[in-house]
Enzyme design. Structure first.
Site, PDB file in Angstrom:
ATOM      1  N   GLU A   1      23.951  59.795  90.886  1.00 23.72           N
ATOM      2  CA  GLU A   1      25.216  60.949  90.184  1.00 23.72           C
ATOM      3  C   GLU A   1      25.109  60.199  88.758  1.00 23.72           C
ATOM      4  O   GLU A   1      26.142  60.085  88.097  1.00 23.72           O
ATOM      5  CB  GLU A   1      26.461  61.011  90.894  1.00 23.72           C
ATOM      6  N   PRO A   2      24.098  60.353  88.099  1.00 18.42           N
ATOM      7  CA  PRO A   2      24.127  59.824  86.645  1.00 18.42           C
ATOM      8  C   PRO A   2      24.846  61.054  85.955  1.00 18.42           C
ATOM      9  O   PRO A   2      24.517  62.074  85.997  1.00 18.42           O
ATOM     10  CB  PRO A   2      22.958  59.519  86.145  1.00 18.42           C
TER      11      PRO A   2
ATOM     12  N   CYS B   1      48.024  64.786  63.900  1.00 17.37           N
ATOM     13  CA  CYS B   1      49.287  64.191  63.766  1.00 17.37           C
ATOM     14  C   CYS B   1      49.676  63.136  64.679  1.00 17.37           C
ATOM     15  O   CYS B   1      50.581  63.029  65.413  1.00 17.37           O
ATOM     16  CB  CYS B   1      50.468  65.367  63.524  1.00 17.37           C
TER      17      CYS B   1
ATOM     18  N   ARG C   1      37.109  60.085  72.948  1.00 20.14           N
ATOM     19  CA  ARG C   1      36.575  58.712  73.387  1.00 20.14           C
ATOM     20  C   ARG C   1      37.203  57.466  72.571  1.00 20.14           C
ATOM     21  O   ARG C   1      37.680  56.476  73.026  1.00 20.14           O
ATOM     22  CB  ARG C   1      34.974  58.649  73.696  1.00 20.14           C
TER      23      ARG C   1
ATOM     24  N   ARG D   1      26.487  59.973  82.028  1.00 23.59           N
ATOM     25  CA  ARG D   1      26.426  59.464  80.483  1.00 23.59           C
ATOM     26  C   ARG D   1      24.864  59.249  80.233  1.00 23.59           C
ATOM     27  O   ARG D   1      24.308  59.589  79.182  1.00 23.59           O
ATOM     28  CB  ARG D   1      27.128  58.189  80.536  1.00 23.59           C
TER      29      ARG D   1
HETATM   30  N1  LLP Z   1      30.245  60.206  90.027  1.00 28.90           N
HETATM   31  C1  LLP Z   1      31.502  60.076  90.192  1.00 28.90           C
HETATM   32  C2  LLP Z   1      32.383  60.418  91.647  1.00 28.90           C
HETATM   33  C3  LLP Z   1      32.131  59.892  88.875  1.00 28.90           C
HETATM   34  O1  LLP Z   1      33.548  60.009  88.887  1.00 28.90           O
HETATM   35  C4  LLP Z   1      31.769  59.822  87.674  1.00 28.90           C
HETATM   36  C5  LLP Z   1      32.189  59.632  86.267  1.00 28.90           C
HETATM   37  C6  LLP Z   1      30.013  59.836  87.704  1.00 28.90           C
HETATM   38  C7  LLP Z   1      29.467  60.226  88.871  1.00 28.90           C
HETATM   39  C8  LLP Z   1      29.377  59.606  86.488  1.00 28.90           C
HETATM   40  O2  LLP Z   1      29.485  58.531  85.938  1.00 28.90           O
HETATM   41  P1  LLP Z   1      28.681  58.087  84.724  1.00 28.90           P
HETATM   42  O3  LLP Z   1      27.077  58.029  84.992  1.00 28.90           O
HETATM   43  O4  LLP Z   1      28.802  59.245  83.585  1.00 28.90           O
HETATM   44  O5  LLP Z   1      28.955  56.988  84.115  1.00 28.90           O
HETATM   45  N2  LLP Z   1      35.243  59.831  80.013  1.00 28.90           N
HETATM   46  C9  LLP Z   1      34.916  58.550  80.460  1.00 28.90           C
HETATM   47  C10 LLP Z   1      33.971  58.255  81.491  1.00 28.90           C
HETATM   48  C11 LLP Z   1      34.526  59.040  82.905  1.00 28.90           C
HETATM   49  C12 LLP Z   1      33.818  58.942  84.055  1.00 28.90           C
HETATM   50  C13 LLP Z   1      34.299  59.605  85.129  1.00 28.90           C
HETATM   51  N3  LLP Z   1      33.346  59.557  86.330  1.00 28.90           N
HETATM   52  C14 LLP Z   1      34.090  58.115  78.996  1.00 28.90           C
HETATM   53  O6  LLP Z   1      34.096  58.847  77.920  1.00 28.90           O
HETATM   54  O7  LLP Z   1      33.954  56.899  78.832  1.00 28.90           O
END
Ligand code: LLP
Length: 395
Positions: free
Chosen positions: A278-279, A347, A317, A281
């Site tokens: 589940e990628p 603000c 972020r 980012r």
């Molecule tokens: N799977 C699940 C169950 C998740 O909760 C997440 C991210 C992902 C996959 C994807 O993760 P990634 O590959 O994108 O790292 N808003 C934060 C990141 C929050 C991630 C939440 N869950 C930021 O801007 O760094």
């Protein structure tokens, strides 16, 4: 997103085409997010290639722009969703129920009904209460829910505390000790619940894959033990691959994807399961920028501020995780460099997009691009101070 200065103006380079971002900003009006669809497709394909035979379920919480979702759907991947809203967006973009895994600790009755009515691939169940609720709703709809238990490996990863999820102090997943209770519930609802897999997700923005691998291997052992009792099919290893926002070197992303892909390939040889990944980012972050216009230059004896028409309401972020994003001028000007804090109109003193960024000849009316904002950028917009959202452009 391949960006390049030509005659001091910034261009987006896409295959044989190049787009002048200064002209685009003048024509479109700011602020706006700009997405590079060609780059996104390429990154998705690279990830798929290196992680095969794992199946990619894109974590659409990272970026759910309809054009991006439609494009990814055509590329034959699935999605990982965390709300009924995301299910709706996915369906609208062309995904089918069988493409969807549904994660999240707070699934509501309505969301479960929607997911069941679309026969989604898998509910990633996060608590015994959720499991019971799902069974009851499945009973009322005459459906059988395919589920995976989200396990909490209780292993720490090195990342910002707000985005760690794999320790027992976190609200995510379930302890191994809860399994017997979960099995009891399964026994009570044989026609409503079908346990088909296990899943975990340990956090986001992870660079050192060692603890991530350790967590996955821990749950793999459990998977193997449980296979004797249940007809398990899927092992969903979550997302979490990080990237270095301070560097524009894409080879580093690639190196991490390759290391992860090699690990998943080995994993799939050692367990009888369809591996799901589940990628979020690592797929989208690099392929967008947020463009704003300098409204005011404000200088005191202590500091210079570049006050722009975008801020924490469009990109939270930096404020929320002290995250770093490169900020560049759309037009490089002559003159010696001067350091500015790039701030928005909100603000709050936390409305800072970048501290001590050096620009040359920066003037009011100039444009700045905040880079690597394709993940957790537009999806986290809020309208604090009754601010309007930025436009979103896909090239
Ligand atoms: N799977 C699940 C169950 C998740 O909760 C997440 C991210 C992902 C996959 C994807 O993760 P990634 O590959 O994108 O790292 N808003 C934060 C990141 C929050 C991630 C939440 N869950 C930021 O801007 O760094």
């Amino acid at each position: 997103m391949s960006l390049e200065y030509q005659k001091n103006q910034l261009y987006l380079i896409q295959e044989k085409q190049k787009h002048n971002l200064l002209s685009l900003a003048r024509k479109t009006g700011t602020p706006f997010y700009l997405y590079d669809l060609i780059g996104l497709i390429e990154r998705l394909r690279v990830f798929k290639k290196h992680t095969a035979p794992a199946h990619l379920h894109y974590a659409m919480k990272a970026n759910s722009h309809p054009e991006i979702l439609k494009t990814f759907c055509k590329e034959g991947v699935g999605v990982d969703v965390v709300s009924g809203g995301e299910i709706q967006l996915a369906l609208k973009a062309g995904f089918k129920g069988r493409d969807i895994v549904f994660s999240g600790v707070g699934k509501t009755k309505e969301e479960m009904e929607l997911a069941l009515s679309k026969d989604i691939l898998q509910f990633n169940v996060e608590s015994p209460s959720e499991l019971k609720k799902l069974a009851e709703i499945a009973t009322s709809l005459g459906k059988r829910a395919s589920i995976a238990f989200r396990m909490n490996p209780d292993i720490d990863v090195s990342t910002h505390p707000y985005i760690k999820t794999g320790l027992r102090e976190h609200k995510f997943g379930m302890e191994l000790e809860q399994l017997s209770g979960l099995k009891e519930i399964l026994k009570q609802y044989p026609s409503q619940l079908k346990l088909q897999g296990l899943t975990l997700h340990m956090g986001s923005q992870i660079h050192d894959l060692k603890p991530l691998k350790a967590g996955i291997l821990k749950i793999k052992n459990l998977y193997k033990e449980m296979q004797e009792e249940f007809d398990l099919k899927t092992f969903d290893v979550g997302g979490g691959l990080g990237m270095d926002y301070r560097s524009q070197d894409r080879d580093q992303d690639l190196k991490l994807i390759k290391e992860y892909g090699f690990f998943l390939k080995e994993l799939s040889k050692s367990v009888k399961a369809q591996i799901l990944t589940e990628p979020g980012r690592i797929i989208t972050a690099r392929f967008a920028c947020l463009i704003g216009e300098v409204q005011y230059i404000k200088s005191s004896s202590y500091k210079n501020f570049a006050i722009i028409n975008t801020g924490m309401h469009h990109l939270i972020r930096p404020c929320l995780y002290q995250a770093y994003h490169h900020i560049v001028q759309l037009e490089k000007k002559p003159g010696s460099g001067r350091a500015y804090d790039v701030v928005g109109p909100i603000c709050e003193s936390s409305d800072v997009l970048g501290k001590d960024r050096v620009f040359s000849g920066l003037e009011e009316g100039d444009f700045l691009a905040i880079l690597d904002t394709g993940a957790y950028g537009s999806v986290m917009i809020n309208n604090y101070n009754a601010q309007k959202p930025p436009k979103e452009l896909v090239i």
